[in-house]
Design a protein around this motif. Structure first.
Motif, PDB file in Angstrom:
ATOM      1  N   GLU A  32       0.897  -1.272   0.046  1.00  0.00           N
ATOM      2  CA  GLU A  32       0.125   0.048  -0.057  1.00  0.00           C
ATOM      3  C   GLU A  32       0.654   1.130  -0.001  1.00  0.00           C
ATOM      4  OE1 GLU A  32      -3.393  -0.013   2.373  1.00  0.00           O
ATOM      5  OE2 GLU A  32      -3.218   1.990   3.020  1.00  0.00           O
ATOM      6  N   ASN A  35      -0.234   7.642   1.922  1.00  0.00           N
ATOM      7  CA  ASN A  35      -1.848   8.256   1.565  1.00  0.00           C
ATOM      8  C   ASN A  35      -1.563   9.141   0.683  1.00  0.00           C
ATOM      9  OD1 ASN A  35      -2.290   8.426   5.207  1.00  0.00           O
ATOM     10  ND2 ASN A  35      -2.410   6.926   3.825  1.00  0.00           N
ATOM     11  N   LYS A 104     -11.308   8.744   7.602  1.00  0.00           N
ATOM     12  CA  LYS A 104      -9.817   8.335   7.311  1.00  0.00           C
ATOM     13  C   LYS A 104      -9.078   8.431   8.753  1.00  0.00           C
ATOM     14  CE  LYS A 104      -5.481   7.703   5.635  1.00  0.00           C
ATOM     15  NZ  LYS A 104      -4.926   8.085   6.994  1.00  0.00           N
ATOM     16  N   ASN A 105      -8.724   7.226   8.888  1.00  0.00           N
ATOM     17  CA  ASN A 105      -8.188   7.069  10.386  1.00  0.00           C
ATOM     18  C   ASN A 105      -9.213   7.711  11.634  1.00  0.00           C
ATOM     19  OD1 ASN A 105      -6.112   6.108   8.909  1.00  0.00           O
ATOM     20  ND2 ASN A 105      -4.532   6.935  10.137  1.00  0.00           N
ATOM     21  N   ASN A 174     -11.784   4.177   5.672  1.00  0.00           N
ATOM     22  CA  ASN A 174     -10.215   3.748   6.277  1.00  0.00           C
ATOM     23  C   ASN A 174     -10.192   3.645   7.734  1.00  0.00           C
ATOM     24  OD1 ASN A 174      -7.543   3.115   5.246  1.00  0.00           O
ATOM     25  ND2 ASN A 174      -7.067   4.380   6.866  1.00  0.00           N
ATOM     26  N   GLU A 175     -10.085   2.770   8.437  1.00  0.00           N
ATOM     27  CA  GLU A 175      -9.926   2.759   9.759  1.00  0.00           C
ATOM     28  C   GLU A 175     -11.076   3.522  10.533  1.00  0.00           C
ATOM     29  OE1 GLU A 175      -5.849   3.059  11.127  1.00  0.00           O
ATOM     30  OE2 GLU A 175      -5.340   1.316  10.223  1.00  0.00           O
ATOM     31  N   ASP A 289      -5.539  -4.299   9.728  1.00  0.00           N
ATOM     32  CA  ASP A 289      -4.166  -3.476   9.454  1.00  0.00           C
ATOM     33  C   ASP A 289      -3.153  -4.061  10.747  1.00  0.00           C
ATOM     34  OD1 ASP A 289      -5.443  -2.423   7.292  1.00  0.00           O
ATOM     35  OD2 ASP A 289      -5.728  -0.258   8.396  1.00  0.00           O
ATOM     36  N   TYR A 291      -0.008  -3.669  12.829  1.00  0.00           N
ATOM     37  CA  TYR A 291       1.285  -3.219  12.872  1.00  0.00           C
ATOM     38  C   TYR A 291       1.752  -3.432  14.550  1.00  0.00           C
ATOM     39  CZ  TYR A 291       0.338   0.264   9.326  1.00  0.00           C
ATOM     40  OH  TYR A 291       0.150   0.815   8.226  1.00  0.00           O
ATOM     41  N   GLU A 313      -2.801  -3.478   5.255  1.00  0.00           N
ATOM     42  CA  GLU A 313      -1.529  -2.856   5.855  1.00  0.00           C
ATOM     43  C   GLU A 313      -1.027  -3.799   6.730  1.00  0.00           C
ATOM     44  OE1 GLU A 313      -2.452   1.089   7.230  1.00  0.00           O
ATOM     45  OE2 GLU A 313      -4.354   1.122   6.350  1.00  0.00           O
ATOM     46  N   PHE A 339       2.563  -1.499   4.236  1.00  0.00           N
ATOM     47  CA  PHE A 339       2.159   0.086   4.152  1.00  0.00           C
ATOM     48  C   PHE A 339       3.487   0.458   3.571  1.00  0.00           C
ATOM     49  CE2 PHE A 339       1.655   4.332   5.824  1.00  0.00           C
ATOM     50  CZ  PHE A 339       0.439   4.520   4.821  1.00  0.00           C
ATOM     51  N   LEU A 359      -1.053   7.739  16.077  1.00  0.00           N
ATOM     52  CA  LEU A 359      -1.647   6.570  15.425  1.00  0.00           C
ATOM     53  C   LEU A 359      -1.426   5.315  16.195  1.00  0.00           C
ATOM     54  CD1 LEU A 359      -0.271   7.267  11.874  1.00  0.00           C
ATOM     55  CD2 LEU A 359      -2.748   7.584  12.452  1.00  0.00           C
ATOM     56  N   ILE A 361       1.011   3.653  16.672  1.00  0.00           N
ATOM     57  CA  ILE A 361       1.856   2.571  16.073  1.00  0.00           C
ATOM     58  C   ILE A 361       3.321   2.765  16.761  1.00  0.00           C
ATOM     59  CG2 ILE A 361       2.924   1.969  13.922  1.00  0.00           C
ATOM     60  CD1 ILE A 361       0.642   2.994  12.631  1.00  0.00           C
ATOM     61  N   PHE A 366       7.851   0.544  11.714  1.00  0.00           N
ATOM     62  CA  PHE A 366       8.225   1.301  10.637  1.00  0.00           C
ATOM     63  C   PHE A 366       9.740   1.534  10.241  1.00  0.00           C
ATOM     64  CE2 PHE A 366       4.140   2.780  10.242  1.00  0.00           C
ATOM     65  CZ  PHE A 366       3.950   3.395   9.133  1.00  0.00           C
TER      66      PHE A 366
END
Ligand code: DGJ
Length: 512
Positions: A32, A35, A104-105, A174-175, A289, A291, A313, A339, A359, A361, A366
């Motif tokens: 993905e 954004n 979105k989120n 999205n989310e 998703d 993570y 993701e 992602f 987020l 995460i 990452f």
């Protein structure tokens, strides 16, 4: 009907879902993009496609935003969508489109300016202190209706424009879910919350009364989940009426500190799959998703209740090169997609801690370093045997694994077991992961990295088992292309830092 017309479809046989593209089973080896990348075709041409060419993907997940699709009320601009499809065709890739509409989120950043500005018509949610939150309420019929109308136009356009059926699936929003409190305290929210729960919710849950009377401490979350599922159904069904592609929603997972509102409350988290399946029937699957570090725990949750697994993701780190084996080998995933795919081959620093913090995460998810190089190798091996994976997925003949902070795992096959030990891996090499496929009695394919395997007789088998031969190689279009024969110093089932594959023949000796 879809299957016959060559329109991508999900077919279900004996509880097993298969994604069909041009009538044939298709596994998504995806990625993905960031954004903002797909908001500009030149950027896609210069910065995205060239970077992902060597990753062995067959599908790219790309956002399509409501604000760019309908910049003024009822004026639609399909140039970006058409351009993305043409670019993908040139690259011989498939697309999954992500509809960044109302949410979105959890927030409403991608709605058109004319929606954002008209806060009376498109009212936003509020927290318990009356603070207005940056998200349009799922109880806002006008907002949901406009999103549904725009989404229907997008789907109708795909039906007419995408003649080669490049777009396989569409993600709706999205989310989703509310961030910042446990429920919507706006005027509309207060009224709906105080009212008796809707008939269909009463029938579904077997209780009655107001939301609080019916569900007590769980009421805010169930109230929001019902609201989002209903709004999603309205949006998804409008699109599906135009063009019946499979649709899905993705989840920001429930995680520390586990309070509704610190993860988006109302979204398709695992605990509320039943409710989502009931009230959003136009959605074919609920996608996590992932993570979080325990990849397999999440896969386990999202394969319950007949939900087909798709991971839109996954971590843009080296972990993905290992987790992908478990996704396809153990959980029969339809698709896997890290992602930030265009950044995987870079030593670029992860996004700002503040952004990741917001987020929820962890930074390790990452760590891009060498993630692309390893993922490309895993995808190359898996892509060569996609037909076999498709044939054996979700049968006892195919088993996958990935290191979830355990020393190893044990795989049981009909006539023998394999003990898998993960090898220690440094910071610059992926954790252990792999799959084992039983092609016929005593003939296995091993594939993966950073693990060692040992063949054992089954638990109650008094005989012994030895390895007859090991042949390294690759699959090309599901045909084994042998390489070296490893029956000397290399005669061991040891898979090093780079993903590799071999065929293994066993010899079993009965006792006596
Ligand atoms: C999850 C979201 O769905 C993505 O769009 C993106 O924001 C990532 N988190 C983090 O960058």
């Amino acid at each position: 009907m879809n299957e016959e017309a060559g329109i991508p479809a999900l077919s279900f046989h004996n509880g097993k879902a298969t994604l069909l593209s041009a009538g044939k089973p298709f596994l998504i080896f995806g990625g993905e993009c960031h954004n903002s990348s797909s908001s500009d075709l030149d950027y896609m041409r210069d910065e995205v496609w060239p970077r992902i060419r060597r990753l062995n993907l067959n599908t790219l997940f790309v956002p399509v935003t409501w604000e760019q699709l309908e910049p003024e009320p009822d004026r639609f601009d399909f140039a970006l969508v058409e351009g993305l499809i043409r670019q993908a065709e040139d690259e011989r890739m498939k697309l999954v489109l992500l509809w960044f509409g109302l949410w979105k989120n959890g927030i409403s950043t991608y709605v058109p300016a004319w929606v954002k500005a008209d806060t009376r018509t498109y009212f936003r949610m509020q927290d318990r202190h009356g603070r207005v939150l940056p998200a349009i309420s799922p109880l806002c019929g006008a907002g949901v209706g406009r999103d549904a109308a725009a989404f229907a136009r997008l789907m109708a356009h795909l039906r007419d424009y995408d003649s080669r059926r490049t777009v396989l699936l569409v993600q709706v929003e999205n989310e989703m879910g509310l961030l910042g409190d446990c429920r919507d305290f706006s005027e509309a929210g207060e009224t709906a919350y105080a009212a008796a729960i809707p008939q269909e919710m009463a029938a579904f849950s077997g209780v009655a009364g107001s939301w609080h009377e019916a569900f007590g401490v769980e009421a805010p979350e169930l109230f929001m989940t019902y609201a989002y599922a209903q709004a999603t159904e309205r949006i998804a069904s409008s699109g599906k009426r135009e063009y019946p592609l499979p649709l899905y929603v993705n989840a920001w997972l429930e995680q520390f500190p586990w309070t509704p509102g610190s993860y988006p409350v109302g979204g398709p988290i695992a605990r509320h799959m039943a409710l989502w399946q009931e009230f959003a029937p136009s959605i074919s699957l609920l996608a996590p998703d992932i993570y979080l570090p325990d990849f397999e725990a999440v896969c386990r949750e999202y394969t319950k209740r007949g939900n087909p697994l798709l991971i839109p993701e996954a971590r843009p780190s080296m972990d993905s090169a290992s987790n992908v084996f478990s996704a396809f080998g153990r959980f029969g995933a339809l698709g896997f997609s890290p992602f930030a795919i265009e950044k995987l081959n870079e030593e670029s620093p992860p996004p700002d801690d503040a952004v990741l913090g917001q987020l929820n995460i962890m930074a390790e998810a990452f760590r891009h370093y060498r993630a692309g190089e390893y993922l490309a190798e895993s995808y190359a091996l898996l892509g060569g045997m996609a037909g076999l994976l498709e044939e054996y997925r979700l049968t006892p003949h195919l088993q996958g694994f990935t290191n979830s902070n355990m020393p190893g795992t044990l795989l049981h096959f009909a006539d023998c077991d394999f003990r898998i030990d993960y090898l220690p891996h440094g910071k610059h090499s992926p954790k252990g992961g792999g799959l084992v496929l039983e092609l016929e009695p005593d003939l296995f394919v091993f594939c993966g990295l950073n693990f060692r395997a040992q063949a054992l007789p089954g638990f109650d088998d008094p005989g012994t088992v030895e390895i007859l031969s090991i042949t390294e190689g690759v699959y090309q279009n599901d045909v084994f292309v042998p390489g070296r024969r490893l029956n000397g110093d290399e005669f061991q089932l040891r898979f090093g830092e780079h993903p590799s594959l071999c065929q293994v023949r066993l010899l079993r000796h009965p006792r006596g």
